[in-house]
Scaffold this motif. Structure first.
Motif, PDB file in Angstrom:
ATOM      1  N   CYS A 166       0.822  -1.210   0.000  1.00 50.17           N
ATOM      2  CA  CYS A 166       0.000   0.000   0.000  1.00 50.17           C
ATOM      3  C   CYS A 166       0.858   1.262   0.000  1.00 50.17           C
ATOM      4  N   LEU A 218       2.282   1.558  -3.527  1.00 48.93           N
ATOM      5  CA  LEU A 218       1.272   1.831  -4.549  1.00 48.93           C
ATOM      6  C   LEU A 218       0.617   3.191  -4.358  1.00 48.93           C
ATOM      7  N   THR A 254      -4.164  -6.630  -3.672  1.00 48.90           N
ATOM      8  CA  THR A 254      -2.815  -6.305  -4.132  1.00 48.90           C
ATOM      9  C   THR A 254      -1.786  -6.692  -3.081  1.00 48.90           C
TER      10      THR A 254
END
Length: 280
Positions: free
Chosen positions: A170, A173, A230
């Motif tokens: 996280c 990204l 993800t």
């Protein structure tokens, strides 16, 4: 080890957690080693049954013989039966968060010294106070070094994405930097205070604008699920155990619909049990 994702927009608060529960031991050199990973942990809860309030957890999975799931349901029962000093028909999110913190902090303090020293525990409480116009998000953290009482990290007017557990995917990204950026800068000889400022500026300048405060509920769900999925895939390809994984549990809290499960695992076929709430 886990991933917890919160997406807070004007219309709702979305919580997503994975289901991995890592059994960690310490080797002869004092390093923590993942011995095995179970994929059926419960980390997401309706903290007052039927009310617009949710909780999720990461870090330490049990205090002694009691899992965090069991303790959280005990807290829910105590609130419902009046033993917590909180009126379940007239409460604030802050009251509930503070009560949960007191319970968890006392249990953590009773753990053996070696366990406390090597452990950390994070607990989120979010939703709508009885008189609240918007949702709030509170976070508490307990470690062997210090305890952080519940902090309001998003008030009724604030929309944000929050994560905890294994944040690498996280951070990379969404913020566009490595979680090790500040350490790298200090190792390069930059003063810690300057390194912190530089890291914050890098994150602000490179942050991906994924969140829109007015996005519909379904899109907020999709965003939270995307970040969790993800992270699961990212950790899968890293060296070591798959410490994020299993089914994703997803729930929303809205002002008028209250707490709703969007996706939830069960360890038995739903057709075998007429109960629709399944423990919440």
């Amino acid at each position: 080890m886990t991933i917890c994702i919160a997406v807070k927009v004007h219309d709702c608060l979305v919580f997503v957690t994975d289901s991995a529960s890592s059994m960690v031991s310490t080797d002869a050199a004092g390093n923590q080693v993942v011995m095995r990973v179970y994929d059926s942990g419960h980390k997401l809860f309706n903290l007052i049954r039927g009310k617009p309030i949710s909780a999720m957890t990461c870090g330490l999975g049990n205090f002694g013989n009691s899992s965090i799931s069991t303790i959280t349901k005990e807290i829910r029962q105590e609130i419902a039966m009046g033993g917590a000093g909180i009126d379940p028909e007239d409460y604030t999110i802050e009251q509930v968060a503070n009560y949960a913190y007191g319970r968890f902090n006392a249990l953590f303090a009773a753990l053996p010294d070696p366990v406390r020293a090597a452990s950390s525990f994070t607990f989120f409480v979010g939703g709508y106070s009885t008189a609240g116009a918007g949702s709030e998000l509170w976070k508490m953290q307990i470690t062997g070094a210090a305890s952080l009482a519940p902090q309001l990290i998003a008030d009724q007017n604030t929309c944000k994405i929050e994560w905890d557990g294994q944040p690498d995917a996280c951070v990379r990204l969404v913020l566009g930097i490595s979680p090790q950026t500040m350490n790298i800068l200090t190792q390069a000889g930059i003063d810690a205070a300057d390194a912190l400022i530089l890291t914050q500026k890098l994150a602000q300048s490179s942050q991906a604008q994924l969140l829109e405060s007015s996005m519909p509920v379904q899109d907020a769900i999709d965003l939270a699920r995307f970040l969790a999925e993800t992270t699961v895939s990212f950790v899968r390809f890293l060296p070591g155990a798959n410490t994020v994984g299993g089914d994703l549990d997803v729930a929303t809290v809205t002002k008028f619909e209250g707490f709703r499960w969007i996706s939830r695992k069960h360890y038995y076929p739903m057709g075998l049990n007429a109960e629709t709430n399944h423990g919440a």
